[in-house]
Write an enzyme that holds these catalytic residues in place. Structure first.
Site, PDB file in Angstrom:
ATOM      1  N   ILE A  44       0.708  -1.120  -0.001  1.00  0.00           N
ATOM      2  CA  ILE A  44       0.025   0.002  -0.091  1.00  0.00           C
ATOM      3  C   ILE A  44       0.840   1.111   0.215  1.00  0.00           C
ATOM      4  CG2 ILE A  44      -1.847   1.240   1.278  1.00  0.00           C
ATOM      5  CD1 ILE A  44      -2.484  -1.543   2.604  1.00  0.00           C
ATOM      6  N   GLU A  56       4.125  -7.969   2.922  1.00  0.00           N
ATOM      7  CA  GLU A  56       4.547  -8.788   4.004  1.00  0.00           C
ATOM      8  C   GLU A  56       4.175  -8.074   5.351  1.00  0.00           C
ATOM      9  OE1 GLU A  56       6.323  -7.773   1.486  1.00  0.00           O
ATOM     10  OE2 GLU A  56       8.102  -9.224   0.848  1.00  0.00           O
ATOM     11  N   CYS A  94      12.096  -7.642   1.306  1.00  0.00           N
ATOM     12  CA  CYS A  94      13.042  -6.503   1.717  1.00  0.00           C
ATOM     13  C   CYS A  94      13.697  -6.563   2.908  1.00  0.00           C
ATOM     14  CB  CYS A  94      12.568  -4.898   1.582  1.00  0.00           C
ATOM     15  SG  CYS A  94      11.474  -4.300   3.016  1.00  0.00           S
TER      16      CYS A  94
END
Ligand code: THU
Length: 138
Positions: A44, A56, A94
């Site tokens: 988002i 995640e 990430c």
């Protein structure tokens, strides 16, 4: 019992809700809890950039906000918007999301990276976060 293939399918379902008008990179995640529940998430984004959040972490924070803190696996899919399923590559989490995983998951937590509905690679958290420091109670 949810298998990896089903978890990947649910990640693709969640990816449909990705809000990514800035990066045009859509990500979906499906997080499996120790007691068999599933929390999904999508990325988002925001026009001031820094509030943007990864798929995640949306899945993790949905679960934790409902009192669920034990997890078995997460499936992640991500690609440029418009890429047909199967024509992209895996989308590894990430560094910030890996750090969040270390807060709630043990070294053998499984991370399933989907390339298509039936082509995926599985890693443990320890493999993607070597030498991680675990919370004291793990
Ligand atoms: N993103 C995720 O949601 N998860 C990842 O594993 C990689 C990156 C998002 C963040 C941003 O909205 C977009 O993908 C491009 O980096």
């Amino acid at each position: 019992m949810t298998n990896d293939k089903e978890l990947v399918r649910l990640a693709y379902e969640a990816q449909k809700n990705a809000y990514c008008p800035y990066s045009h990179w859509a990500v979906g995640a499906a997080l499996l809890t120790a007691d068999g529940r599933i929390y999904t998430g999508c990325n988002i984004e925001n026009n001031t950039f820094t509030p943007s959040v990864c798929a995640e972490r949306v899945a993790f924070f949905k679960a934790v906000s409902e009192g669920v803190k034990e997890f078995t696996a997460i499936a992640i899919v991500g690609n440029a918007v418009g890429t047909p399923i199967g024509e992209g590559d895996v989308c590894p989490p990430c560094g910030v999301c890996r750090q969040v995983m270390t807060e709630f998951c043990s070294a053998d937590f499984r991370i399933v990276l989907g390339r298509s509905y039936d082509d995926f690679e599985t890693y443990t958290l320890a493999q993607l976060m070597p030498k991680m420091s675990l919370p004291l109670d793990k």
